[in-house]
Design a protein around this motif. Structure first.
Motif, PDB file in Angstrom:
ATOM      1  N   UNK A   1      13.376  51.629  38.047  1.00 40.00           N
ATOM      2  CA  UNK A   1      13.782  49.970  38.456  1.00 40.00           C
ATOM      3  C   UNK A   1      15.402  49.735  38.503  1.00 40.00           C
ATOM      4  N   UNK A   2      15.648  49.866  39.508  1.00 37.34           N
ATOM      5  CA  UNK A   2      17.290  49.420  40.434  1.00 37.34           C
ATOM      6  C   UNK A   2      17.339  48.309  39.385  1.00 37.34           C
ATOM      7  N   UNK A   3      18.398  47.759  38.863  1.00 36.89           N
ATOM      8  CA  UNK A   3      19.101  47.179  38.846  1.00 36.89           C
ATOM      9  C   UNK A   3      20.563  46.907  38.681  1.00 36.89           C
ATOM     10  N   UNK A   4      20.764  45.265  40.057  1.00 39.27           N
ATOM     11  CA  UNK A   4      22.259  44.965  40.153  1.00 39.27           C
ATOM     12  C   UNK A   4      22.637  44.400  39.301  1.00 39.27           C
ATOM     13  N   UNK A   5      23.815  44.399  39.194  1.00 45.36           N
ATOM     14  CA  UNK A   5      24.540  42.997  37.932  1.00 45.36           C
ATOM     15  C   UNK A   5      25.870  42.577  38.479  1.00 45.36           C
ATOM     16  N   UNK A   6      26.074  41.587  39.035  1.00 49.68           N
ATOM     17  CA  UNK A   6      27.524  41.342  39.079  1.00 49.68           C
ATOM     18  C   UNK A   6      28.427  40.701  38.448  1.00 49.68           C
ATOM     19  N   UNK A   7      29.490  40.542  38.273  1.00 50.20           N
ATOM     20  CA  UNK A   7      30.278  39.560  37.614  1.00 50.20           C
ATOM     21  C   UNK A   7      32.089  39.554  38.339  1.00 50.20           C
ATOM     22  N   UNK A   8      32.449  39.016  37.307  1.00 49.09           N
ATOM     23  CA  UNK A   8      33.696  38.214  37.919  1.00 49.09           C
ATOM     24  C   UNK A   8      34.084  37.337  39.220  1.00 49.09           C
ATOM     25  N   UNK A   9      33.019  36.315  38.924  1.00 48.75           N
ATOM     26  CA  UNK A   9      33.115  35.177  39.372  1.00 48.75           C
ATOM     27  C   UNK A   9      33.939  34.191  38.613  1.00 48.75           C
ATOM     28  N   UNK A  10      34.184  33.198  38.709  1.00 51.63           N
ATOM     29  CA  UNK A  10      34.816  31.748  37.846  1.00 51.63           C
ATOM     30  C   UNK A  10      35.388  31.209  38.991  1.00 51.63           C
ATOM     31  N   UNK A  11      36.253  30.095  38.299  1.00 49.03           N
ATOM     32  CA  UNK A  11      36.859  29.129  39.040  1.00 49.03           C
ATOM     33  C   UNK A  11      38.132  29.562  39.527  1.00 49.03           C
ATOM     34  N   UNK A  12      38.915  29.091  40.355  1.00 49.41           N
ATOM     35  CA  UNK A  12      39.916  29.390  41.004  1.00 49.41           C
ATOM     36  C   UNK A  12      40.246  28.285  42.116  1.00 49.41           C
ATOM     37  N   UNK A  13      41.930  28.206  41.997  1.00 51.15           N
ATOM     38  CA  UNK A  13      42.292  27.032  43.199  1.00 51.15           C
ATOM     39  C   UNK A  13      42.574  27.649  44.477  1.00 51.15           C
ATOM     40  N   UNK A  14      42.553  27.125  45.548  1.00 55.35           N
ATOM     41  CA  UNK A  14      42.830  27.849  46.718  1.00 55.35           C
ATOM     42  C   UNK A  14      43.830  28.255  46.788  1.00 55.35           C
ATOM     43  N   UNK A  15      43.309  29.657  47.383  1.00 55.69           N
ATOM     44  CA  UNK A  15      45.595  29.889  48.120  1.00 55.69           C
ATOM     45  C   UNK A  15      44.786  31.143  47.412  1.00 55.69           C
ATOM     46  N   UNK A  16      43.772  31.342  45.798  1.00 52.98           N
ATOM     47  CA  UNK A  16      43.728  32.295  44.956  1.00 52.98           C
ATOM     48  C   UNK A  16      42.926  33.293  45.041  1.00 52.98           C
ATOM     49  N   UNK A  17      42.841  34.906  44.393  1.00 53.72           N
ATOM     50  CA  UNK A  17      42.266  35.578  44.246  1.00 53.72           C
ATOM     51  C   UNK A  17      41.067  35.986  42.981  1.00 53.72           C
ATOM     52  N   UNK A  18      40.297  36.333  43.721  1.00 56.19           N
ATOM     53  CA  UNK A  18      39.562  37.149  42.749  1.00 56.19           C
ATOM     54  C   UNK A  18      38.752  38.390  43.003  1.00 56.19           C
ATOM     55  N   UNK A  19      38.102  39.204  42.136  1.00 57.11           N
ATOM     56  CA  UNK A  19      37.971  40.473  42.588  1.00 57.11           C
ATOM     57  C   UNK A  19      36.199  40.247  41.706  1.00 57.11           C
ATOM     58  N   UNK A  20      34.940  40.592  42.777  1.00 63.66           N
ATOM     59  CA  UNK A  20      33.346  40.451  41.990  1.00 63.66           C
ATOM     60  C   UNK A  20      33.566  41.859  41.483  1.00 63.66           C
ATOM     61  N   UNK A  21      32.238  42.849  41.453  1.00 65.62           N
ATOM     62  CA  UNK A  21      31.771  43.811  40.968  1.00 65.62           C
ATOM     63  C   UNK A  21      30.347  43.276  40.360  1.00 65.62           C
ATOM     64  N   UNK A  22      29.852  44.682  41.075  1.00 61.98           N
ATOM     65  CA  UNK A  22      28.677  44.613  41.112  1.00 61.98           C
ATOM     66  C   UNK A  22      28.332  45.693  40.690  1.00 61.98           C
ATOM     67  N   UNK A  23      27.633  46.672  39.403  1.00 61.10           N
ATOM     68  CA  UNK A  23      26.889  47.902  39.589  1.00 61.10           C
ATOM     69  C   UNK A  23      25.434  48.027  39.366  1.00 61.10           C
ATOM     70  N   UNK A  24      25.270  48.961  39.581  1.00 59.27           N
ATOM     71  CA  UNK A  24      24.037  49.185  40.396  1.00 59.27           C
ATOM     72  C   UNK A  24      23.549  50.532  38.664  1.00 59.27           C
TER      73      UNK A  24
END
Length: 125
Positions: A1-24
């Motif tokens: 059973x293949x599973x994908x789990x994302x993380x790293x989302x959130x609230x950020x102001x315009x001009x900011x940065x985020x890094x999303x991750x996805x572990x398989x």
């Protein structure tokens, strides 16, 4: 059973940065082409970017070129989406997806056979 789990989302102001991750897990990550899609409220799911399994070549939708970077770490079974210079119009649920068949257009959601549950990204103005 293949599973994908994302993380790293959130609230950020315009001009900011985020890094999303996805572990398989549950499959051979290095065999998968990986993509990121997003869906804003009231809109259809749209392609953001993909990275190929073999050459690690990448492709981006025009609206994120120069701001987003996809990468993968096969040793960690993880794909990343580094997002910079974020804009309010980037607000959406972001999904990672895996294509194990090796065929089909990686720009199209139906080409991917495994999906994560999504992570919310909200960019305030």
């Amino acid at each position: 059973q293949v599973q994908l789990v994302e993380s790293g989302g959130g609230l950020v102001q315009a001009g900011g940065s985020l890094r999303l991750s996805c572990v398989v897990s549950g499959g051979t990550f290095s065999n998968y082409n990986m993509g990121w899609f997003r869906q804003a409220p009231g809109k259809e799911r749209e392609f953001v970017t993909f990275i190929r399994r073999s050459s690690s070549s990448t492709w981006y939708t025009d609206s994120v070129k120069g701001r987003f970077t996809i990468s993968r770490d096969n040793a960690k079974n993880t794909v990343y989406l580094q997002m910079s210079s974020l804009k309010p119009e980037d607000t959406a649920v972001y999904y990672c997806a895996a294509n194990s068949w090796g065929t089909g257009s990686l720009l199209t959601a139906t080409t991917y056979n495994y999906w994560g549950q999504g992570t919310q990204v909200t960019v305030s103005s």
